[in-house]
Design a protein around this motif. Structure first.
Motif, PDB file in Angstrom:
ATOM      1  N   GLU A 114       0.832  -1.200   0.000  1.00  0.00           N
ATOM      2  CA  GLU A 114       0.000   0.000   0.000  1.00  0.00           C
ATOM      3  C   GLU A 114       0.869   1.255   0.000  1.00  0.00           C
ATOM      4  OE1 GLU A 114      -4.178   1.214   1.987  1.00  0.00           O
ATOM      5  OE2 GLU A 114      -2.695   0.383   3.355  1.00  0.00           O
ATOM      6  N   PHE A 115       1.947   1.222   0.773  1.00  0.00           N
ATOM      7  CA  PHE A 115       2.878   2.352   0.808  1.00  0.00           C
ATOM      8  C   PHE A 115       3.505   2.575  -0.567  1.00  0.00           C
ATOM      9  CE2 PHE A 115       7.369   3.601   1.117  1.00  0.00           C
ATOM     10  CZ  PHE A 115       7.232   4.883   1.640  1.00  0.00           C
ATOM     11  N   TYR A 116       3.995   1.499  -1.196  1.00  0.00           N
ATOM     12  CA  TYR A 116       4.635   1.636  -2.503  1.00  0.00           C
ATOM     13  C   TYR A 116       3.648   2.154  -3.545  1.00  0.00           C
ATOM     14  CZ  TYR A 116       8.925  -0.802  -1.078  1.00  0.00           C
ATOM     15  OH  TYR A 116      10.116  -1.156  -0.483  1.00  0.00           O
ATOM     16  N   LEU A 117       2.401   1.686  -3.491  1.00  0.00           N
ATOM     17  CA  LEU A 117       1.401   2.152  -4.451  1.00  0.00           C
ATOM     18  C   LEU A 117       1.110   3.640  -4.264  1.00  0.00           C
ATOM     19  CD1 LEU A 117      -1.114  -0.843  -4.517  1.00  0.00           C
ATOM     20  CD2 LEU A 117       0.278  -0.017  -6.427  1.00  0.00           C
ATOM     21  N   LYS A 118       0.993   4.068  -3.029  1.00  0.00           N
ATOM     22  CA  LYS A 118       0.749   5.489  -2.776  1.00  0.00           C
ATOM     23  C   LYS A 118       1.905   6.341  -3.289  1.00  0.00           C
ATOM     24  CE  LYS A 118      -2.363   5.065   1.201  1.00  0.00           C
ATOM     25  NZ  LYS A 118      -2.522   5.261   2.658  1.00  0.00           N
ATOM     26  N   GLN A 119       3.128   5.876  -3.080  1.00  0.00           N
ATOM     27  CA  GLN A 119       4.298   6.594  -3.576  1.00  0.00           C
ATOM     28  C   GLN A 119       4.278   6.667  -5.106  1.00  0.00           C
ATOM     29  OE1 GLN A 119       5.302   8.051  -0.573  1.00  0.00           O
ATOM     30  NE2 GLN A 119       7.352   7.823  -1.418  1.00  0.00           N
ATOM     31  N   LYS A 120       3.920   5.553  -5.728  1.00  0.00           N
ATOM     32  CA  LYS A 120       3.885   5.483  -7.188  1.00  0.00           C
ATOM     33  C   LYS A 120       2.862   6.456  -7.755  1.00  0.00           C
ATOM     34  CE  LYS A 120       2.418   2.225 -10.805  1.00  0.00           C
ATOM     35  NZ  LYS A 120       2.050   0.811 -11.085  1.00  0.00           N
ATOM     36  N   PHE A 121       1.654   6.430  -7.210  1.00  0.00           N
ATOM     37  CA  PHE A 121       0.595   7.280  -7.742  1.00  0.00           C
ATOM     38  C   PHE A 121       0.851   8.748  -7.432  1.00  0.00           C
ATOM     39  CE2 PHE A 121      -1.941   3.245  -7.300  1.00  0.00           C
ATOM     40  CZ  PHE A 121      -1.982   2.989  -8.658  1.00  0.00           C
ATOM     41  N   SER A 122       1.445   9.024  -6.277  1.00  0.00           N
ATOM     42  CA  SER A 122       1.769  10.398  -5.927  1.00  0.00           C
ATOM     43  C   SER A 122       2.783  10.973  -6.911  1.00  0.00           C
ATOM     44  CB  SER A 122       2.320  10.463  -4.504  1.00  0.00           C
ATOM     45  OG  SER A 122       2.733  11.764  -4.176  1.00  0.00           O
ATOM     46  N   ALA A 123       3.790  10.176  -7.262  1.00  0.00           N
ATOM     47  CA  ALA A 123       4.817  10.626  -8.193  1.00  0.00           C
ATOM     48  C   ALA A 123       4.248  10.866  -9.586  1.00  0.00           C
ATOM     49  CB  ALA A 123       5.946   9.603  -8.260  1.00  0.00           C
ATOM     50  N   GLN A 124       3.216  10.078  -9.951  1.00  0.00           N
ATOM     51  CA  GLN A 124       2.634  10.193 -11.283  1.00  0.00           C
ATOM     52  C   GLN A 124       1.453  11.153 -11.327  1.00  0.00           C
ATOM     53  OE1 GLN A 124       1.686   6.100 -12.136  1.00  0.00           O
ATOM     54  NE2 GLN A 124       3.761   5.625 -12.807  1.00  0.00           N
ATOM     55  N   GLY A 125       1.031  11.634 -10.157  1.00  0.00           N
ATOM     56  CA  GLY A 125      -0.079  12.567 -10.118  1.00  0.00           C
ATOM     57  C   GLY A 125      -1.430  11.935 -10.340  1.00  0.00           C
TER      58      GLY A 125
END
Length: 248
Positions: free
Chosen positions: A222-233
């Motif tokens: 869940e943490f990695y997914l949030k980081q991924k989506f945050s970086a991609q907007g």
């Protein structure tokens, strides 16, 4: 000359008993979507992936519940083992297609890693490749049927195999078929290709590309997914097959 198609094959017929959940792990929810949805969407949104094939159990009671058939994917029956599911998934692929096999429980796959792996298609030295990470921890070998250390393994040259794993569909089909016929233990696609005598490249991948296997893996994913989506907007819940395929 027409470029070969890249078809992602997702074996999703497992029950995930180690998760101790009330349903197969691919249907557990992270950031408002199932693990399987995150995985499928990541593959669909890669500009060089032409199609996604998902192999599910004939007895799957959850796939339709989440509306996954509404996605631009093809669904086939899975088998008793992973290799059976993958083989079923690639049976209809063309002779010139490449099969990009990816675990259903690896939702954190990054577009850049897929792109790096697809570069293997241009190599004349290997028959395909897999994402992997070099072993960083000290590795211990234990004595059979015990938890007593036998010796410390030399980690030089040892890698953790990940997915996706990429091979020409025709070669992988033959390797899986022959390996299963021989009763070989096929733990991933690379092992079948190795058994058939093919050379396989290792492509260094992201440590975030974890496989969800135990309950403790869920918050990390869940943490990695949030980081991924945050970086991609992106909003994680709206991130779906809205790329060039859906718009074309």
């Amino acid at each position: 000359m027409t470029s070969p198609r890249v078809v992602a094959v997702v074996p999703a017929a497992g029950v995930g008993s180690r998760m101790q959940a009330d349903r197969p792990k691919q249907y557990l929810t992270l950031n408002g979507k199932t693990i399987l949805e995150h995985t499928i969407d990541a593959l669909l949104n890669h500009p060089l992936v032409d199609e996604v094939v998902v192999a599910i159990s004939p007895d799957d009671a959850y796939f339709d519940e989440y509306g996954l058939r509404n996605k631009p994917i093809r669904v086939v029956d899975g088998g008793n083992e992973r290799a059976d599911s993958v083989l079923n998934g690639i049976m209809s692929l063309g002779e010139n297609d490449w099969a990009l096999v990816h675990d259903a429980a690896r939702p954190c796959i990054e577009e850049s890693d897929i792109s790096a792996l697809l570069e293997v298609m241009h190599s004349t030295e290997v028959s395909g490749g897999i994402l992997a990470t070099p072993v960083r921890d000290t590795m211990k070998r234990v004595k059979p049927a015990t938890n007593v250390i036998s010796h410390t393994e030399d980690r030089e040259g040892l890698w953790h195999a990940l997915t996706p794993q990429l091979f020409p569909a025709s070669l992988l089909k033959r390797a899986l078929h022959d390996g299963l016929a021989q009763g070989a233990v096929i733990t991933d696609e690379a092992s079948a290709m190795e058994l058939a005598g093919h050379s396989v490249a290792m492509v260094n991948g992201s440590l975030a590309n974890i496989k969800i296997t135990h309950p403790a893996d869920l918050p990390l994913a869940e943490f990695y997914l949030k980081q991924k989506f945050s970086a991609q907007g992106y909003n994680p819940q709206s991130y779906s097959a809205n790329n060039h395929k859906a718009q074309s």
